[in-house]
Structures are given as C-alpha cells and as structure tokens.
Motif scaffolding. Sequence first.
Motif, PDB file in Angstrom:
ATOM      1  N   GLU A   1      -7.857   0.346  -8.589  1.00 18.30           N
ATOM      2  CA  GLU A   1      -6.893  -0.101  -9.617  1.00 18.30           C
ATOM      3  C   GLU A   1      -5.716  -0.862  -8.996  1.00 18.30           C
ATOM      4  OE1 GLU A   1      -7.160   0.039 -12.810  1.00 18.30           O
ATOM      5  OE2 GLU A   1      -8.578   1.636 -13.293  1.00 18.30           O
ATOM      6  N   THR A   2      -5.802  -1.179  -7.693  1.00 16.38           N
ATOM      7  CA  THR A   2      -4.658  -1.860  -7.071  1.00 16.38           C
ATOM      8  C   THR A   2      -4.639  -3.346  -7.422  1.00 16.38           C
ATOM      9  OG1 THR A   2      -5.939  -2.095  -5.042  1.00 16.38           O
ATOM     10  CG2 THR A   2      -4.376  -0.270  -5.129  1.00 16.38           C
ATOM     11  N   SER A   3      -3.484  -3.955  -7.213  1.00 11.92           N
ATOM     12  CA  SER A   3      -3.238  -5.383  -7.478  1.00 11.92           C
ATOM     13  C   SER A   3      -3.448  -5.767  -8.942  1.00 11.92           C
ATOM     14  CB  SER A   3      -4.104  -6.271  -6.567  1.00 11.92           C
ATOM     15  OG  SER A   3      -3.704  -6.106  -5.231  1.00 11.92           O
ATOM     16  N   LYS A   4      -3.187  -4.797  -9.836  1.00 13.34           N
ATOM     17  CA  LYS A   4      -3.231  -5.086 -11.282  1.00 13.34           C
ATOM     18  C   LYS A   4      -1.853  -4.826 -11.901  1.00 13.34           C
ATOM     19  CE  LYS A   4      -8.010  -3.404 -11.606  1.00 13.34           C
ATOM     20  NZ  LYS A   4      -8.862  -2.312 -12.153  1.00 13.34           N
TER      21      LYS A   4
ATOM     22  N   ALA B   1      -9.341   6.352   2.241  1.00 15.68           N
ATOM     23  CA  ALA B   1      -9.252   5.402   3.367  1.00 15.68           C
ATOM     24  C   ALA B   1      -7.975   4.568   3.273  1.00 15.68           C
ATOM     25  CB  ALA B   1     -10.476   4.504   3.383  1.00 15.68           C
ATOM     26  N   ASP B   2      -7.582   4.190   2.056  1.00 20.91           N
ATOM     27  CA  ASP B   2      -6.361   3.379   1.881  1.00 20.91           C
ATOM     28  C   ASP B   2      -5.104   4.250   1.952  1.00 20.91           C
ATOM     29  OD1 ASP B   2      -7.684   0.910   1.536  1.00 20.91           O
ATOM     30  OD2 ASP B   2      -8.177   1.460  -0.521  1.00 20.91           O
ATOM     31  N   LEU B   3      -5.144   5.395   1.296  1.00 18.32           N
ATOM     32  CA  LEU B   3      -3.956   6.269   1.284  1.00 18.32           C
ATOM     33  C   LEU B   3      -3.634   6.732   2.707  1.00 18.32           C
ATOM     34  CD1 LEU B   3      -4.746   8.487  -1.861  1.00 18.32           C
ATOM     35  CD2 LEU B   3      -3.465   6.343  -1.752  1.00 18.32           C
TER      36      LEU B   3
ATOM     37  N   GLN C   1      -3.771   5.218   5.378  1.00 18.17           N
ATOM     38  CA  GLN C   1      -3.041   4.222   6.187  1.00 18.17           C
ATOM     39  C   GLN C   1      -1.541   4.468   6.181  1.00 18.17           C
ATOM     40  OE1 GLN C   1      -4.533   1.376   7.747  1.00 18.17           O
ATOM     41  NE2 GLN C   1      -6.363   2.563   7.305  1.00 18.17           N
ATOM     42  N   TRP C   2      -1.040   5.004   5.044  1.00 19.26           N
ATOM     43  CA  TRP C   2       0.417   4.990   4.849  1.00 19.26           C
ATOM     44  C   TRP C   2       1.037   6.322   4.475  1.00 19.26           C
ATOM     45  CZ3 TRP C   2       1.542   0.719   7.009  1.00 19.26           C
ATOM     46  CH2 TRP C   2       0.726  -0.396   6.851  1.00 19.26           C
ATOM     47  N   LEU C   3       0.216   7.293   4.069  1.00 18.34           N
ATOM     48  CA  LEU C   3       0.774   8.549   3.548  1.00 18.34           C
ATOM     49  C   LEU C   3       0.346   9.721   4.438  1.00 18.34           C
ATOM     50  CD1 LEU C   3      -0.002   7.813  -0.204  1.00 18.34           C
ATOM     51  CD2 LEU C   3       2.220   7.630   0.932  1.00 18.34           C
TER      52      LEU C   3
HETATM   53  C1  LIG Z   1       1.313   0.093  -2.503  1.00 15.75           C
HETATM   54  C2  LIG Z   1       0.568   0.372  -3.802  1.00 15.75           C
HETATM   55  C3  LIG Z   1       1.162   1.601  -4.468  1.00 15.75           C
HETATM   56  C4  LIG Z   1       0.739  -0.835  -4.734  1.00 15.75           C
HETATM   57  O1  LIG Z   1       0.173  -0.523  -6.013  1.00 15.75           O
HETATM   58  P1  LIG Z   1      -0.346  -1.676  -6.998  1.00 15.75           P
HETATM   59  O2  LIG Z   1      -0.549  -1.058  -8.325  1.00 15.75           O
HETATM   60  O3  LIG Z   1      -1.475  -2.382  -6.378  1.00 15.75           O
HETATM   61  O4  LIG Z   1       0.946  -2.623  -7.015  1.00 15.75           O
HETATM   62  P2  LIG Z   1       1.157  -3.924  -7.914  1.00 15.75           P
HETATM   63  O5  LIG Z   1      -0.155  -4.441  -8.392  1.00 15.75           O
HETATM   64  O6  LIG Z   1       2.200  -3.596  -8.914  1.00 15.75           O
HETATM   65  O7  LIG Z   1       1.792  -4.936  -6.857  1.00 15.75           O
HETATM   66  C5  LIG Z   1       1.173  -5.136  -5.602  1.00 15.75           C
HETATM   67  C6  LIG Z   1       1.543  -6.507  -5.057  1.00 15.75           C
HETATM   68  O8  LIG Z   1       1.187  -6.563  -3.677  1.00 15.75           O
HETATM   69  C7  LIG Z   1       0.285  -7.625  -3.464  1.00 15.75           C
HETATM   70  N1  LIG Z   1      -0.589  -7.210  -2.382  1.00 15.75           N
HETATM   71  C8  LIG Z   1      -1.653  -6.391  -2.421  1.00 15.75           C
HETATM   72  N2  LIG Z   1      -2.159  -6.233  -1.184  1.00 15.75           N
HETATM   73  C9  LIG Z   1      -1.373  -6.964  -0.359  1.00 15.75           C
HETATM   74  C10 LIG Z   1      -1.372  -7.199   1.041  1.00 15.75           C
HETATM   75  N3  LIG Z   1      -2.293  -6.653   1.843  1.00 15.75           N
HETATM   76  N4  LIG Z   1      -0.416  -8.020   1.559  1.00 15.75           N
HETATM   77  C11 LIG Z   1       0.526  -8.586   0.764  1.00 15.75           C
HETATM   78  N5  LIG Z   1       0.583  -8.390  -0.580  1.00 15.75           N
HETATM   79  C12 LIG Z   1      -0.369  -7.588  -1.114  1.00 15.75           C
HETATM   80  C13 LIG Z   1      -0.406  -7.820  -4.793  1.00 15.75           C
HETATM   81  O9  LIG Z   1      -0.985  -9.099  -4.887  1.00 15.75           O
HETATM   82  C14 LIG Z   1       0.781  -7.626  -5.735  1.00 15.75           C
HETATM   83  O10 LIG Z   1       1.671  -8.723  -5.704  1.00 15.75           O
HETATM   84  P3  LIG Z   1       1.661  -9.887  -6.839  1.00 15.75           P
HETATM   85  O11 LIG Z   1       1.832  -9.196  -8.166  1.00 15.75           O
HETATM   86  O12 LIG Z   1       2.789 -10.764  -6.446  1.00 15.75           O
HETATM   87  O13 LIG Z   1       0.305 -10.545  -6.744  1.00 15.75           O
HETATM   88  C15 LIG Z   1      -0.946   0.587  -3.544  1.00 15.75           C
HETATM   89  O14 LIG Z   1      -1.443  -0.504  -2.814  1.00 15.75           O
HETATM   90  C16 LIG Z   1      -1.233   1.873  -2.775  1.00 15.75           C
HETATM   91  O15 LIG Z   1      -1.310   2.938  -3.355  1.00 15.75           O
HETATM   92  N6  LIG Z   1      -1.388   1.773  -1.454  1.00 15.75           N
HETATM   93  C17 LIG Z   1      -1.718   2.940  -0.608  1.00 15.75           C
HETATM   94  C18 LIG Z   1      -0.627   4.004  -0.628  1.00 15.75           C
HETATM   95  C19 LIG Z   1       0.754   3.442  -0.405  1.00 15.75           C
HETATM   96  O16 LIG Z   1       0.938   2.533   0.398  1.00 15.75           O
HETATM   97  N7  LIG Z   1       1.750   3.996  -1.123  1.00 15.75           N
HETATM   98  C20 LIG Z   1       3.107   3.518  -1.025  1.00 15.75           C
HETATM   99  C21 LIG Z   1       3.828   4.140   0.106  1.00 15.75           C
HETATM  100  S1  LIG Z   1       5.488   3.510   0.201  1.00 15.75           S
END
Ligand SMILES: CC(C)(COP(=O)(O)OP(=O)(O)OC[C@H]1O[C@@H](n2cnc3c(N)ncnc32)[C@H](O)[C@@H]1OP(=O)(O)O)[C@@H](O)C(=O)NCCC(=O)NCCS
Length: 192
Positions: free
Chosen positions: A107-110, A33-35, A37-39
């Motif tokens: 595992e996101t936001s870690k 559902a999350d992937l 959105q963007w991929l």
């Molecule tokens: C984008 C993605 C890879 C980030 O991975 P992650 O391991 O969560 O990234 P990190 O934890 O290193 O950093 C994420 C940052 O975004 C912030 N964040 C998370 N959701 C957010 C949102 N909706 N709006 C704003 N910031 C957000 C987090 O708080 C963190 O920032 P901080 O460290 O200042 O608090 C992950 O969310 C993901 O896989 N998303 C779906 C697929 C995708 O978008 N891939 C990338 C395509 S370019």
Amino acid sequence: MPRGQLETDRFILQRFTRRDTAALDVAIRSSLADLNQWLPWARMDYTSGDTTAFIRESIQAWKEDRAWDYSIRRREEPDKHIGNISLWTTSKLGKIAEVGYWVRSDETSKGVCTEAVDRLLEEAFTALGYHKAVLRIAVGNDASDRVAEKLGFTREGVLREELLIRGNWVDHSLWSLIDREYRALRRADAPR
Ligand SMILES: CC(C)(COP(=O)(O)OP(=O)(O)OC[C@H]1O[C@@H](n2cnc3c(N)ncnc32)[C@H](O)[C@@H]1OP(=O)(O)O)[C@@H](O)C(=O)NCCC(=O)NCCS
C-alpha cells in the motif's frame, strides 16, 4: 486525549482492540523486509506473540493516556490493516508531540501515510493544543523524508546514533512543524 476514531477522505484511523491482532499480524509479516530496514522492533524473527504484546501495550497506553496508536483502515475494506500511526508527548512543558508510522508494503506510495499524518496533526494542533510536532527519521529513509516534506515539516538537524537498527547505530533527522506553520499551510490549502 485524542479521539479513538479519526476519519480522512479515504481512511479511518481507529484505536486498537484485541480483535485487530490477526489483521495486524498479517500486515506486519507481509511487510517485514521493508519495516526491518528502518524500525528496530521489526526484527526478521518477529513473531505473532510480538503482535499480541504490542496490542496489549497499546491498549494499556491509551488507558494511561501515555501514547495513542491507531490502525489505518480503508473505508471500503475495513478488515485489511493498512498501517500504524501513533502520537505521543515528548515534552509536556514545551507541548511537543512526536508522530510515528509505517504502511504495509503493498500500500506504499499511494499517499496513505501523508493523509493519515495530516489528520493526526489536525487532532494534535486543533483538538489537543500542541505547539510543535516532530518526526525522527533515519538518515537514508527517503520515502519518510518525502512525507515530512509534503506536510511542510522543516529538517532541524541530525540526531547522532539515535536508534540501533539491525546491529548498527543509525543517525536520525529531526523534522518539526510548529502550530502556526500548520495553520498557515491549512489556510493556504483551503478552498477560496
Ligand atoms: C515511509 C512510509 C511510512 C511512507 O508511507 P507511504 O504511504 O508510502 O507514504 P506516501 O505515499 O504518503 O508518500 C511517500 C512519498 O515518498 C516517495 N517515495 C517512495 N519511495 C521512495 C524512495 N525510495 N525514495 C524517494 N522517495 C520515495 C513516494 O513517491 C511519495 O512521494 P510523492 O507523493 O511525492 O510521489 C512507508 O514507506 C513505510 O512504512 N516504510 C517502512 C517503515 C518506515 O520507514 N517507517 C517510517 C519510519 S520514520
């Protein structure tokens, strides 16, 4: 060619083998559902056959020195697939590499993505001699923009209608980091 295994404080990044298929499939399905959105490849009708095809293609790309995908695993929980991170050349002449990634939803936001990209940048700039690294991030993908910001990337501009995602052509920001900027950031971070 980058190394097949890279380590960070918390994670091991390792190139894919066929044995990774089941764990990768679980991670993708639990995060679809999350992937989605963007991929563009993460369609809601994604199948296990797509995962098998991805692994086959990834192994072939490594062999042909075309693109380098890594599975992100936690050191103490190596059977759980945490996410993917990839590097590939977009300009040989300009020594430009692109990085792509995703992290499973639970595992996101870690800080997983930031730590993994940071390690891959070290490999790209220090071991492989790239001049510039780029990220293409869909406009509105705030979490991914945040990863770029945290790593010191600069937003160069917007690429119009770069990818077709869920039936819509989506604009993408182009973010970049130059090798000298990377080295200056690393020096600033180093313990005195
Ligand atoms: C984008 C993605 C890879 C980030 O991975 P992650 O391991 O969560 O990234 P990190 O934890 O290193 O950093 C994420 C940052 O975004 C912030 N964040 C998370 N959701 C957010 C949102 N909706 N709006 C704003 N910031 C957000 C987090 O708080 C963190 O920032 P901080 O460290 O200042 O608090 C992950 O969310 C993901 O896989 N998303 C779906 C697929 C995708 O978008 N891939 C990338 C395509 S370019």
